[in-house]
Motif scaffolding. Structure first.
Motif, PDB file in Angstrom:
ATOM      1  N   ASP A 310      -7.483  26.759 -58.234  1.00 13.12           N
ATOM      2  CA  ASP A 310      -8.138  26.139 -57.083  1.00 13.12           C
ATOM      3  C   ASP A 310      -7.785  26.908 -55.800  1.00 13.12           C
ATOM      4  N   MET A 312      -8.240  26.287 -52.589  1.00 14.14           N
ATOM      5  CA  MET A 312      -7.607  25.539 -51.496  1.00 14.14           C
ATOM      6  C   MET A 312      -6.171  25.139 -51.859  1.00 14.14           C
ATOM      7  N   ARG A 316      -2.751  26.069 -49.879  1.00 10.88           N
ATOM      8  CA  ARG A 316      -1.821  25.016 -49.436  1.00 10.88           C
ATOM      9  C   ARG A 316      -0.420  25.237 -50.004  1.00 10.88           C
ATOM     10  N   SER A 336     -10.492  30.852 -46.558  1.00 11.18           N
ATOM     11  CA  SER A 336     -11.626  30.735 -47.475  1.00 11.18           C
ATOM     12  C   SER A 336     -12.904  30.918 -46.673  1.00 11.18           C
ATOM     13  N   THR A 338     -15.918  30.488 -47.390  1.00  8.17           N
ATOM     14  CA  THR A 338     -16.893  29.412 -47.579  1.00  8.17           C
ATOM     15  C   THR A 338     -16.582  28.209 -46.683  1.00  8.17           C
ATOM     16  N   GLN A 339     -15.322  28.081 -46.287  1.00  7.76           N
ATOM     17  CA  GLN A 339     -14.905  26.939 -45.466  1.00  7.76           C
ATOM     18  C   GLN A 339     -14.874  27.263 -43.969  1.00  7.76           C
ATOM     19  N   THR A 340     -14.945  28.546 -43.628  1.00  8.55           N
ATOM     20  CA  THR A 340     -14.721  28.931 -42.232  1.00  8.55           C
ATOM     21  C   THR A 340     -15.781  29.910 -41.720  1.00  8.55           C
ATOM     22  N   ALA A 343     -19.210  29.237 -43.184  1.00  4.70           N
ATOM     23  CA  ALA A 343     -19.516  27.831 -43.469  1.00  4.70           C
ATOM     24  C   ALA A 343     -20.889  27.430 -42.951  1.00  4.70           C
ATOM     25  N   GLU A 347     -25.162  27.284 -49.247  1.00  5.15           N
ATOM     26  CA  GLU A 347     -24.522  27.776 -50.471  1.00  5.15           C
ATOM     27  C   GLU A 347     -25.338  28.916 -51.071  1.00  5.15           C
ATOM     28  N   ARG A 350     -24.748  32.058 -49.072  1.00  4.06           N
ATOM     29  CA  ARG A 350     -23.428  32.625 -49.346  1.00  4.06           C
ATOM     30  C   ARG A 350     -23.410  33.356 -50.679  1.00  4.06           C
ATOM     31  N   ASP A 357     -16.752  30.444 -53.996  1.00  2.00           N
ATOM     32  CA  ASP A 357     -15.747  29.456 -53.598  1.00  2.00           C
ATOM     33  C   ASP A 357     -14.327  29.970 -53.823  1.00  2.00           C
TER      34      ASP A 357
END
Length: 385
Positions: A310, A312, A316, A336, A338-340, A343, A347, A350, A357
């Motif tokens: 994963d 994320m 973490r 990431s 895709t998150q920033t 974003a 999808e 991307r 992801d």
């Protein structure tokens, strides 16, 4: 002192663009924070929004010297620089061609704003010069590239793009943020306008927001006429901090670049990693091109975690490397896309650009590589589903 174009790179970083302390003979540039200057009996009518305070003017000289151009301008952010440069040369009915994989903020600016102004745009399907050539129209004014690109570190042939543009009377612009002036000088390959998020390597300490444009005096003059209306000038306190940071630019970037090579080679043989994107690896499809046009391969890389890890949770679980929005500081960071940065793309958009992801963008800092490797290994163990 020698002319700036004949000085060594460290000497340029330290000494070109200093504001001389004529009164007290201090070793560092004094700050002139005034927002109000005399208008009568002076050679220059100074005003911060006009990019001509003493600190601003001298910093322009340093950045121009680093990029080997005639002139430069400094802005409040990379996007302020990019938007000012594009809008200075485009008007209703014009057309611009943009490399497909670029910084998400640039992409969003183009698709969100250009239609309002009647400016046409086309995105290429790859970074190959043939893709650019196939999209050229009679009203094409700019070819816009980013190399190495964010976040997949693609390499675009600057000389080929420049020659194509010049043959058609078209302007070229490049986002040179990832390489920095230390690893790449696009003017050597005929690129007209060089853009930077100076927040990144030029600032280098994750505490400055700034942007920069380097180009010929003629092009800077045209950009200035637009920029004074957009109001993207940088405060003199931050100008002073940026000038201070640039003194160590070469030392920082060379150490980070050396570390990035070690990290890329480690990740490439790691069984938990599907793919590593770094132009300094022989497996990179444009490795030979990167060798031709880069002095160093840079300190940015990306890698894809294998399925079952994963992304994320991996970030973490990092204890030394910081999951963080920006890049190019002394400290190593991950993000990431895709998150920033991407974003705002759908999808589908991307995936069309190869941004999955499990993709991690890795900005390598100055820490010892063995410490970074240990941190990545413990985080991978914790992130396995």
């Amino acid at each position: 002192m020698k002319e700036s174009n004949k000085l060594g790179i460290n000497t340029t970083c330290v000494h070109v663009g200093e504001v001389k302390d004529e009164q007290f003979k201090g070793a560092v540039s004094p700050i002139y924070p005034s927002t109000s200057y005399a208008f009568d009996g002076v050679d220059v009518k100074r005003y911060p929004r006009y990019f001509n305070t003493p600190n601003q003017e001298m910093l322009h000289q340093k950045i121009a010297a680093l990029e080997k151009t005639e002139d430069a301008l400094i802005f409040t952010s990379g996007m302020a620089a990019i938007s000012s440069a594009l809008m200075a040369f485009l008007q209703k009915g014009d057309h611009v061609i943009i490399q497909q994989v670029i910084y998400g903020g640039t992409y969003n600016f183009i698709v969100s704003e250009f239609d309002k102004y009647g400016i046409e745009y086309s995105f290429t399907e790859s970074d190959k010069v043939e893709d650019f050539e196939s999209l050229i129209k009679e009203n094409t004014k700019i070819l816009y590239i980013e190399t190495p690109s964010n976040p997949l570190l693609g390499i675009t042939d600057m000389k080929a793009i420049s020659e194509l543009a010049k043959s058609k009377g078209i302007l070229t612009m490049i986002d040179n943020t990832f390489a920095s002036p230390i690893n790449q000088n696009p003017v050597d390959f005929g690129i007209d306008i060089i853009l930077h998020s100076a927040t990144k390597y030029m600032g280098g300490h994750s505490d400055i927001s700034a942007g920069a444009i380097a180009a010929s005096a003629v092009h800077i003059e045209q950009i200035w006429k637009t920029a004074i209306n957009f109001g993207g000038n940088l405060s003199d306190q931050t100008v002073w901090l940026l000038e201070r940071s640039l003194k160590t630019l070469n030392l920082r970037v060379k150490e980070q670049t050396k570390n990035a090579q070690v990290m890329a080679e480690y990740l490439e043989i790691n069984s938990n990693i599907d793919f590593v994107y770094y132009p300094g690896l022989k497996s990179h499809p444009q490795y030979e091109l990167a060798k031709k046009q880069m002095k160093g391969f840079g300190a940015m890389l990306s890698f894809e975690l294998k399925e079952g890890i994963d992304a994320m949770k991996f970030q973490r679980s990092l204890q030394l490397i910081k999951p963080s929005m920006s890049l190019a500081g002394l400290e190593s960071t991950t993000v990431s896309p895709t998150q920033t940065t991407h974003a705002l793309l759908s999808e589908e958009e991307r995936l069309e650009r190869g941004i999955k992801d499990g993709l991690i963008r890795f900005s390598v800092g100055i820490e010892e590589p063995e410490d970074l490797i240990s941190d990545i290994e413990q985080a991978i163990k914790k992130a396995k589903i």
